[in-house]
Scaffold this active site. Structure first.
Site, PDB file in Angstrom:
ATOM      1  N   HIS A   1       0.806  -1.223   0.000  1.00 25.71           N
ATOM      2  CA  HIS A   1       0.000   0.000   0.000  1.00 25.71           C
ATOM      3  C   HIS A   1       0.840   1.274   0.000  1.00 25.71           C
ATOM      4  CE1 HIS A   1      -3.208  -2.871   0.617  1.00 25.71           C
ATOM      5  NE2 HIS A   1      -3.883  -1.981  -0.090  1.00 25.71           N
TER       6      HIS A   1
ATOM      7  N   ARG B   1     -10.546   3.744  -1.545  1.00 30.96           N
ATOM      8  CA  ARG B   1     -10.164   2.888  -0.413  1.00 30.96           C
ATOM      9  C   ARG B   1     -10.529   3.615   0.885  1.00 30.96           C
ATOM     10  NH1 ARG B   1      -5.618   1.619  -4.129  1.00 30.96           N
ATOM     11  NH2 ARG B   1      -5.380  -0.637  -4.199  1.00 30.96           N
TER      12      ARG B   1
ATOM     13  N   ARG C   1     -15.420   1.591  -1.607  1.00 28.58           N
ATOM     14  CA  ARG C   1     -15.281   0.278  -0.985  1.00 28.58           C
ATOM     15  C   ARG C   1     -15.354   0.443   0.526  1.00 28.58           C
ATOM     16  NH1 ARG C   1      -9.693  -2.745  -1.746  1.00 28.58           N
ATOM     17  NH2 ARG C   1      -8.964  -1.161  -0.293  1.00 28.58           N
TER      18      ARG C   1
ATOM     19  N   GLU D   1     -11.248 -11.046  -4.980  1.00 34.14           N
ATOM     20  CA  GLU D   1      -9.812 -11.000  -4.670  1.00 34.14           C
ATOM     21  C   GLU D   1      -9.375 -12.201  -3.842  1.00 34.14           C
ATOM     22  OE1 GLU D   1      -8.862  -7.377  -2.579  1.00 34.14           O
ATOM     23  OE2 GLU D   1     -10.670  -7.437  -1.380  1.00 34.14           O
TER      24      GLU D   1
ATOM     25  N   ASN E   1      -4.366  -7.397  -6.761  1.00 28.87           N
ATOM     26  CA  ASN E   1      -3.264  -7.316  -5.792  1.00 28.87           C
ATOM     27  C   ASN E   1      -3.381  -8.460  -4.796  1.00 28.87           C
ATOM     28  OD1 ASN E   1      -2.840  -4.952  -7.108  1.00 28.87           O
ATOM     29  ND2 ASN E   1      -3.671  -3.656  -5.492  1.00 28.87           N
ATOM     30  N   ASP E   2      -4.600  -8.644  -4.299  1.00 29.38           N
ATOM     31  CA  ASP E   2      -4.806  -9.744  -3.364  1.00 29.38           C
ATOM     32  C   ASP E   2      -5.042 -11.075  -4.079  1.00 29.38           C
ATOM     33  OD1 ASP E   2      -4.454  -8.703  -0.770  1.00 29.38           O
ATOM     34  OD2 ASP E   2      -6.293  -7.558  -1.005  1.00 29.38           O
TER      35      ASP E   2
ATOM     36  N   ARG F   1       2.340 -10.013  -0.922  1.00 31.93           N
ATOM     37  CA  ARG F   1       2.529  -8.931  -1.887  1.00 31.93           C
ATOM     38  C   ARG F   1       3.508  -7.872  -1.415  1.00 31.93           C
ATOM     39  NH1 ARG F   1      -3.500  -6.127  -1.521  1.00 31.93           N
ATOM     40  NH2 ARG F   1      -2.550  -4.161  -2.075  1.00 31.93           N
TER      41      ARG F   1
ATOM     42  N   CYS G   1      -9.585  -3.453 -10.460  1.00 32.81           N
ATOM     43  CA  CYS G   1      -9.035  -2.286  -9.769  1.00 32.81           C
ATOM     44  C   CYS G   1      -7.696  -2.578  -9.103  1.00 32.81           C
ATOM     45  CB  CYS G   1     -10.031  -1.746  -8.744  1.00 32.81           C
ATOM     46  SG  CYS G   1     -10.430  -2.923  -7.459  1.00 32.81           S
TER      47      CYS G   1
HETATM   48  C1  PEP Z   1      -6.608  -5.423  -4.632  1.00 28.74           C
HETATM   49  O1  PEP Z   1      -6.451  -6.256  -3.739  1.00 28.74           O
HETATM   50  O2  PEP Z   1      -6.317  -5.633  -5.817  1.00 28.74           O
HETATM   51  C2  PEP Z   1      -7.161  -4.096  -4.318  1.00 28.74           C
HETATM   52  C3  PEP Z   1      -7.457  -3.253  -5.286  1.00 28.74           C
HETATM   53  O3  PEP Z   1      -7.323  -3.748  -3.019  1.00 28.74           O
HETATM   54  P1  PEP Z   1      -6.120  -3.349  -2.040  1.00 28.74           P
HETATM   55  O4  PEP Z   1      -4.914  -3.094  -2.912  1.00 28.74           O
HETATM   56  O5  PEP Z   1      -6.537  -2.141  -1.308  1.00 28.74           O
HETATM   57  O6  PEP Z   1      -5.977  -4.556  -1.189  1.00 28.74           O
HETATM   58 MG    MG Z   2      -7.371  -6.054  -1.835  1.00 22.93          MG
END
Ligand code: PEP
Ligand code: MG
Length: 583
Positions: free
Chosen positions: A194, A301, A337, A438, A461-462, A472, A509
């Site tokens: 993040h 977020r 979200r 995710e 990402n997740d 990650r 996203c």
């Molecule tokens: C993701 O997991 O791809 C996502 C967009 O949410 P975050 O990066 O906030 O976990």
């Molecule tokens: Mg996520």
């Protein structure tokens, strides 16, 4: 001159002085003070020292073995230290040199500590420990807000700097003075951590994953951060600085050329309109989304609201934040979200947050935490449903792992709607509700989840992290974290097919959506929209406008036939370089 390679996570080039940030070290506010304020600053120090003396005298009175005991003599020597004219005048001298009291005290004490420690005399060395102790005591007295809440040193930086740290938390990044921080480098982290996401949001060049960084750089070193190539250079030669100056001009030129695409739609050559949205973490970023030509906000977020203020129970404050994003977007769609705290997004301000878990990424976080804290969850839902009244707002739930969990969410949603209805508070009863895909179990049951959702947004990402079982944020295994993994591509295909069979839209996203290399492949897989850091929107638009869906589908079909990450990557890179002359 020394050169280091890391992972480039936010493009751009910066040259400035290094500032080492070590959150474990005592945090001192450092700022310059003008000549007319020095007397007041010296007085502030004197007052704090006097209070520290009163404290020590009280301690001395309560020493169990009374005057003359070893304990009492120790306190005596600290009191004497506080009265030491040499030490006091050195602090005053530092203040007259333009430093604030805390900074001056720290530097003056450091001077004496080093002197005593180098003496080789055991007695004098012990005196050094006394100075250090007394200094902390006086610093505590100077901190009017209480020692635990001292102002972050990142909020008050003396000059333009490049932040150098082992690890930066998203809350550190939020606290820093963005006018003074020109870029950052860290030892740990990955592209989708993040902190990296925030660097892109603030358009700050950043490189992460530089091993032994903290040993190689010290505060005051001149450094170059190249967030495009993933390079950091310490103490560059004038020639190298000149070269980077050229790189920087080229980069800026390219960025400004891309911005000329702003008024054009993100449409493929054969006429498919792709929605290009922005990801934001703070309401203030909505302006940048508009400036980069976003069709709306695809991911707000909201948990970042909790990071620096206590708004978990404050419905009005949340309502205002959501409304302000909607207003800045002027009628364009906004997807908010619900709180996705946990993992690397530590939210200390939330009461009830778990202290430590052995596996926080798989732990009591995100929607799981919200469902178990109905007061917090309902407060947010009330603010969201109210904010959506006559506005283009959609709400989205993170980390859904299956249908049963989603049905629990709907139960709470219905309760909130009933409460608002009974209280006759205006809200949007038909607000579209979507979920993030995710978690692999959600991907594999997306045919069922689609029946209960108005839209899907894929959080790669997740999804990549959980599919490949690779943290990650861990730079050591960053090589395994691969969007082009055949397992990931297959999962994406399943999600898109299931969404379309059920007649709902599916966008992405996660950071993969903003990766130029992945763009054509994702169009070929059938995604309806992408959401990404605002700054990359123009580049992704350029690619969308240069390909046809037909050719992208062939690309995706071929990529899905391949067996390894390397094969997929090579295939896509060649495909892209044939069309765009670049990788
Ligand atoms: C993701 O997991 O791809 C996502 C967009 O949410 P975050 O990066 O906030 O976990
Ligand atoms: Mg996520």
């Amino acid at each position: 001159m020394k050169e280091f390679n890391g992972i480039p996570v936010s493009p751009g080039i910066a040259v400035a002085t290094a500032f080492i940030y070590d959150p474990k070290a005592p945090q001192l506010p450092r700022y310059e003070i003008s000549a007319e304020k020095t007397d007041a600053e010296i007085h502030r120090f004197e007052k704090a020292a006097a209070k520290a003396k009163v404290d020590l005298e009280k301690i001395k009175d309560s020493v169990p073995n009374g005057g003359g005991s070893t304990e009492s003599l120790m306190v005596d020597s600290q009191i004497a230290m506080l009265d030491d004219p040499e030490w006091r005048s050195r602090v005053a001298e530092e203040i007259r040199g333009g430093k604030n009291a805390e900074w001056a005290l720290n530097d003056a004490s450091d001077f004496f500590i080093r002197l005593l420690e180098s003496s080789g005399d055991v007695y004098l060395k012990e005196r050094a420990a006394d100075i250090s102790d007394v200094t902390k005591r006086v610093l505590r007295q100077m901190n009017t807000k209480g020692s635990d809440e001292s102002i972050s040193p990142l909020a008050d930086l003396p000059e333009d700097v490049i932040l150098v740290s082992r690890n930066l938390l998203p809350s550190d990044t939020l606290a820093m003075d963005k006018r003074k921080v020109k870029g950052f480098v860290t030892e740990t982290g990955g592209r989708t951590s993040h902190t990296a996401i925030l660097a892109r949001a603030f358009e700050l060049p950043a490189v992460v994953g530089i091993r032994s960084l903290m040993k190689e750089v010290k505060t005051g070193d001149r450094i170059i951060v190249d967030g495009i190539r993933g390079v950091m250079i310490v103490d560059p030669t004038p020639e190298r600085e000149g070269l980077y100056e050229r790189y920087r001009t080229e980069w800026q030129l390219r960025e400004s050329r891309l911005l000329t695409l702003n008024h054009l739609p993100a449409e493929t050559k054969d006429g498919k309109r792709i929605l290009l949205m922005a990801n934001i973490e703070l309401p203030e970023e909505a302006d940048s989304a508009v400036a980069h030509g976003a069709d709306g906000i695809g991911l707000y977020r909201s948990e970042f609201l909790l990071m620096n203020s206590r708004v978990e129970d404050n419905e009005e404050e949340q309502f205002r934040a959501y409304r302000s994003v909607l207003e800045q977007m002027g009628g364009k769609p906004v997807t908010i979200r619900t709180f996705d705290m946990g993992g690397d997004k530590v939210v200390r301000s939330v009461s009830n947050a778990p202290e430590t878990e052995s596996n926080p990424i798989l732990g009591w976080r995100s929607i799981r935490f919200c469902l178990d804290n109905p007061k917090l969850f309902k407060t947010q839902l009330r603010a969201l449903f109210r904010a959506g009244f006559q506005k283009n707002l959609r709400v989205m739930f993170p980390m859904i792992s299956g249908t049963q969990e989603l049905l629990r969410v709907y139960k709470t949603v219905e309760e909130v709607k009933d409460e608002l209805r009974s209280a006759k508070i205006p809200f949007n009863a038909d607000m579209p509700i979507g979920i993030m895909i995710e978690v692999p179990s959600a991907a594999m049951t997306s045919d069922i989840l689609a029946k209960y959702s108005d839209f899907f947004s894929i959080g790669t990402n997740d999804l990549i992290q959980y599919t490949i079982a690779v943290d990650r944020g861990n730079e050591r295994i960053a090589y395994l974290y691969e969007a082009f993994h055949p397992g990931v591509l297959r999962m994406l295909r399943i999600i898109v097919q299931n969404a379309h069979k059920a007649g709902i839209s599916v966008s992405m996203c996660g950071e993969m959506a903003g990766d130029p290399l992945c763009c054509a492949l994702l169009i070929g897989l059938g995604l309806d929209g992408f959401s990404m850091s605002s700054a990359v929107i123009p580049e992704i638009k350029r690619i969308i406008r240069s390909v046809t869906v037909a050719e992208a589908e062939i690309l995706a079909g071929q990529a899905l036939e391949l067996e390894t990450v390397a094969q997929v990557r090579q295939y896509v890179e060649e495909w892209m370089s044939e069309r765009f002359g670049e990788k």
